[in-house]
Design a protein around this motif. Structure first.
Motif, PDB file in Angstrom:
ATOM      1  N   PHE A  82     -54.128  10.397  -8.219  1.00  0.00           N
ATOM      2  CA  PHE A  82     -53.065   9.899  -7.902  1.00  0.00           C
ATOM      3  C   PHE A  82     -53.118   8.892  -8.913  1.00  0.00           C
ATOM      4  O   PHE A  82     -53.539   8.217  -9.628  1.00  0.00           O
ATOM      5  CB  PHE A  82     -53.216   9.473  -6.545  1.00  0.00           C
ATOM      6  N   THR A  83     -51.514   8.042  -8.518  1.00  0.00           N
ATOM      7  CA  THR A  83     -50.889   7.021  -8.873  1.00  0.00           C
ATOM      8  C   THR A  83     -50.507   5.683  -7.953  1.00  0.00           C
ATOM      9  O   THR A  83     -49.965   6.070  -6.937  1.00  0.00           O
ATOM     10  CB  THR A  83     -49.439   7.319  -9.793  1.00  0.00           C
ATOM     11  N   ASN A  84     -51.308   4.942  -7.952  1.00  0.00           N
ATOM     12  CA  ASN A  84     -50.792   3.791  -7.081  1.00  0.00           C
ATOM     13  C   ASN A  84     -49.065   3.346  -7.243  1.00  0.00           C
ATOM     14  O   ASN A  84     -48.816   2.696  -8.266  1.00  0.00           O
ATOM     15  CB  ASN A  84     -51.378   2.257  -7.131  1.00  0.00           C
ATOM     16  N   ILE A  85     -48.102   3.987  -6.599  1.00  0.00           N
ATOM     17  CA  ILE A  85     -46.655   3.647  -6.580  1.00  0.00           C
ATOM     18  C   ILE A  85     -46.321   2.467  -5.250  1.00  0.00           C
ATOM     19  O   ILE A  85     -45.317   1.939  -5.641  1.00  0.00           O
ATOM     20  CB  ILE A  85     -45.788   4.949  -6.305  1.00  0.00           C
ATOM     21  N   GLY A  86     -47.500   1.370  -5.064  1.00  0.00           N
ATOM     22  CA  GLY A  86     -47.132   0.558  -4.203  1.00  0.00           C
ATOM     23  C   GLY A  86     -46.714  -0.798  -5.130  1.00  0.00           C
ATOM     24  O   GLY A  86     -46.683  -0.663  -6.997  1.00  0.00           O
ATOM     25  N   ASP A  87     -46.819  -2.012  -5.028  1.00  0.00           N
ATOM     26  CA  ASP A  87     -46.431  -2.948  -5.366  1.00  0.00           C
ATOM     27  C   ASP A  87     -47.764  -4.013  -5.222  1.00  0.00           C
ATOM     28  O   ASP A  87     -47.875  -5.554  -5.817  1.00  0.00           O
ATOM     29  CB  ASP A  87     -45.184  -3.944  -5.056  1.00  0.00           C
ATOM     30  N   GLN A  88     -48.715  -3.696  -4.544  1.00  0.00           N
ATOM     31  CA  GLN A  88     -49.924  -4.329  -4.234  1.00  0.00           C
ATOM     32  C   GLN A  88     -51.594  -3.057  -4.313  1.00  0.00           C
ATOM     33  O   GLN A  88     -51.467  -2.323  -4.943  1.00  0.00           O
ATOM     34  CB  GLN A  88     -50.254  -4.681  -2.439  1.00  0.00           C
ATOM     35  N   PHE A  99     -43.901  -5.566   6.503  1.00  0.00           N
ATOM     36  CA  PHE A  99     -44.598  -4.692   5.869  1.00  0.00           C
ATOM     37  C   PHE A  99     -44.631  -3.486   5.254  1.00  0.00           C
ATOM     38  O   PHE A  99     -45.476  -4.003   4.309  1.00  0.00           O
ATOM     39  CB  PHE A  99     -45.434  -4.316   7.834  1.00  0.00           C
ATOM     40  N   SER A 100     -42.907  -3.310   5.142  1.00  0.00           N
ATOM     41  CA  SER A 100     -43.667  -1.916   5.119  1.00  0.00           C
ATOM     42  C   SER A 100     -42.594  -2.227   3.086  1.00  0.00           C
ATOM     43  O   SER A 100     -42.644  -1.304   2.451  1.00  0.00           O
ATOM     44  CB  SER A 100     -41.824  -1.087   5.384  1.00  0.00           C
ATOM     45  N   ILE A 101     -42.596  -3.050   3.244  1.00  0.00           N
ATOM     46  CA  ILE A 101     -41.571  -3.733   1.762  1.00  0.00           C
ATOM     47  C   ILE A 101     -43.401  -3.973   0.882  1.00  0.00           C
ATOM     48  O   ILE A 101     -43.211  -4.104  -0.448  1.00  0.00           O
ATOM     49  CB  ILE A 101     -41.121  -5.229   1.708  1.00  0.00           C
ATOM     50  N   ASN A 102     -44.109  -4.486   1.149  1.00  0.00           N
ATOM     51  CA  ASN A 102     -45.406  -4.762   1.250  1.00  0.00           C
ATOM     52  C   ASN A 102     -46.873  -3.524   1.061  1.00  0.00           C
ATOM     53  O   ASN A 102     -47.337  -3.962   0.734  1.00  0.00           O
ATOM     54  CB  ASN A 102     -46.228  -6.326   1.304  1.00  0.00           C
ATOM     55  N   ALA A 103     -45.961  -2.638   1.706  1.00  0.00           N
ATOM     56  CA  ALA A 103     -47.318  -1.411   1.937  1.00  0.00           C
ATOM     57  C   ALA A 103     -47.248  -0.637   1.010  1.00  0.00           C
ATOM     58  O   ALA A 103     -46.676  -0.718  -0.179  1.00  0.00           O
ATOM     59  CB  ALA A 103     -46.216  -0.630   3.077  1.00  0.00           C
ATOM     60  N   GLN A 104     -48.679   0.163   0.579  1.00  0.00           N
ATOM     61  CA  GLN A 104     -48.758   0.230  -0.259  1.00  0.00           C
ATOM     62  C   GLN A 104     -48.837   2.139  -0.431  1.00  0.00           C
ATOM     63  O   GLN A 104     -48.388   2.103   0.920  1.00  0.00           O
ATOM     64  CB  GLN A 104     -50.751   0.631  -0.963  1.00  0.00           C
ATOM     65  N   GLU A 105     -48.221   2.889  -1.450  1.00  0.00           N
ATOM     66  CA  GLU A 105     -48.326   3.842  -1.210  1.00  0.00           C
ATOM     67  C   GLU A 105     -49.440   4.835  -2.579  1.00  0.00           C
ATOM     68  O   GLU A 105     -49.261   4.157  -3.618  1.00  0.00           O
ATOM     69  CB  GLU A 105     -46.805   4.586  -1.509  1.00  0.00           C
TER      70      GLU A 105
END
Length: 136
Positions: free
Chosen positions: A46-52, A15-21
């Motif tokens: 803002f910027t999506n710094i996640g991977d999804q 979950f934390s690997i695929n979590a959005q930030e």
């Protein structure tokens, strides 16, 4: 019991690997001193710094005098998004308002703020503009 604990740890890690930030350029916007009836629109970037893709499901303000507008489309990884906020500058006095963002980010709830002071006096620039108009 060990199997359940292991499964729980694996689930948490995945979950934390695929979590959005998302990261805001500013988490508080200070309007400063503004005159009554002036433009109350501001934009949080803002910027999506996640991977999804980041999906903002809803935004809620702390009062009816502040109207936030969320992006309708998902924000892709590495891309910027905007949250537009409009404050009713017809209300005199100081203000400090919270805007709560609900999303699919790792921290599903994020609070950003606006603050400032609405006065009934003309600003120095408006006074100069009015004076130059009367001299014509």
């Amino acid at each position: 019991m060990k199997t359940f604990g292991t499964l729980l740890v694996v689930l948490f890690i995945s979950f934390s690997i695929n979590a959005q930030e998302f990261k805001f350029e500013k988490e508080t916007i200070d309007y400063g001193k503004v005159t009554k009836g002036s433009d109350g629109d501001k934009v949080f970037v803002f910027t999506n710094i996640g991977d999804q893709p980041l999906i903002i499901s809803r935004i809620q303000s702390s009062c009816g005098c502040t109207v936030p507008k969320k992006p309708e489309a998902p924000i892709m990884p590495g891309k910027k998004g905007e949250i537009k906020v409009s404050y009713d500058t017809k209300r005199l006095g100081g203000f400090s308002k919270s805007i709560t963002i609900f999303s699919n980010a790792k921290n599903a709830r994020k609070v950003i703020k606006i603050k400032g002071l609405v006065t009934k006096e003309l600003s120095l620039e408006k006074e100069k503009s009015l004076l130059s108009d009367t001299k014509r």
